[in-house]
Design an enzyme around this catalytic site. Structure first.
Site, mmCIF file in Angstrom:
data_model
loop_
_atom_site.group_PDB
_atom_site.id
_atom_site.type_symbol
_atom_site.label_atom_id
_atom_site.label_comp_id
_atom_site.label_asym_id
_atom_site.label_seq_id
_atom_site.Cartn_x
_atom_site.Cartn_y
_atom_site.Cartn_z
ATOM 1 N N CYS A 16 -23.680 20.469 -63.662
ATOM 2 C CA CYS A 16 -23.839 18.753 -64.186
ATOM 3 C C CYS A 16 -22.418 19.022 -62.990
ATOM 4 C CB CYS A 16 -23.232 19.599 -65.073
ATOM 5 S SG CYS A 16 -22.549 17.878 -66.045
ATOM 6 N N HIS B 54 -13.428 14.514 -54.849
ATOM 7 C CA HIS B 54 -14.596 15.923 -54.300
ATOM 8 C C HIS B 54 -15.865 15.590 -55.330
ATOM 9 C CE1 HIS B 54 -15.053 20.049 -54.543
ATOM 10 N NE2 HIS B 54 -15.295 19.922 -55.702
ATOM 11 N N ASN C 291 -34.806 19.030 -59.195
ATOM 12 C CA ASN C 291 -33.522 19.180 -59.110
ATOM 13 C C ASN C 291 -33.038 18.442 -60.445
ATOM 14 O OD1 ASN C 291 -30.356 18.194 -58.972
ATOM 15 N ND2 ASN C 291 -31.025 16.536 -56.806
#
Length: 183
Positions: free
Chosen positions: A82, A90, A114
């Protein structure tokens, strides 16, 4: 869109149980636990044998999948983690690069689902990770299982007498070809 639902393919059936590796970043432990529970439940429904490894963060997931894929021990992989948007860029780096890494592995023939959540806040993550909710971990496991089934289907249709290298034309960058395939 209100009233629109999504369709889920039925899980594939396997003659031999597939071996799955769940690669998880437990950076947000509660979220990861929900994703893992969903993935394991779906894998169990399909009769898969499951192992699990933890890595520090979402950026390390593609590297770990690639290493494990080269070992030949697994038929497919479930990437779980997560990434929650923060105050810096970032977030974009982690989301884009982890997804890109998994996509590149998939294009190389690695069966990978994924399940790395990319969300704006913790509330969105909790809903998506909940096995009784959106069950994104289960969806990632199902995706990996479907890709394993597809891989097995195509492997079974390949001529058994022809190794990988015999079916390909050599690529000549310069000069003459030497050996039995030379002109």
């Amino acid at each position: 869109m209100a009233g629109v639902s999504h369709y889920e393919l039925p899980l594939p059936r396997f003659d031999a149980p597939p071996r799955l590796l769940i690669v998880v970043s437990p950076y947000y432990r509660e979220i990861a636990d929900g994703l893992i529970a969903g993935a394991r439940a779906v894998a169990e429904q399909a009769g898969a044998v499951v192992d699990q490894i933890d890595v520090p963060g979402a950026l390390e997931i593609p590297t770990a999948v690639g290493m494990a894929a080269r070992s030949g021990r697994y038929d497919g992989f479930v990437a779980l983690g997560c990434v929650i948007r923060g105050e810096t860029t970032h977030y974009e780096t982690v989301c884009n690069d982890s997804s890109r890494g998994l996509t590149l592995l998939g294009l190389e023939g690695v069966a990978v689902g994924n399940g790395i959540l990319t969300v704006e806040n913790e509330g969105q993550a909790i809903v998506r990770a909940d096995p009784a909710g959106q069950n994104k971990g289960g969806g990632a496991a199902a995706a990996a299982l479907h890709l394993i089934a597809l891989s097995r289907k195509y492997a079974a249709t390949r001529p058994q007498s022809a190794p990988d290298t015999e079916d390909r034309d050599p690529i000549r960058l310069a000069g003459r070809l030497e050996g039995p395939n030379g002109a």
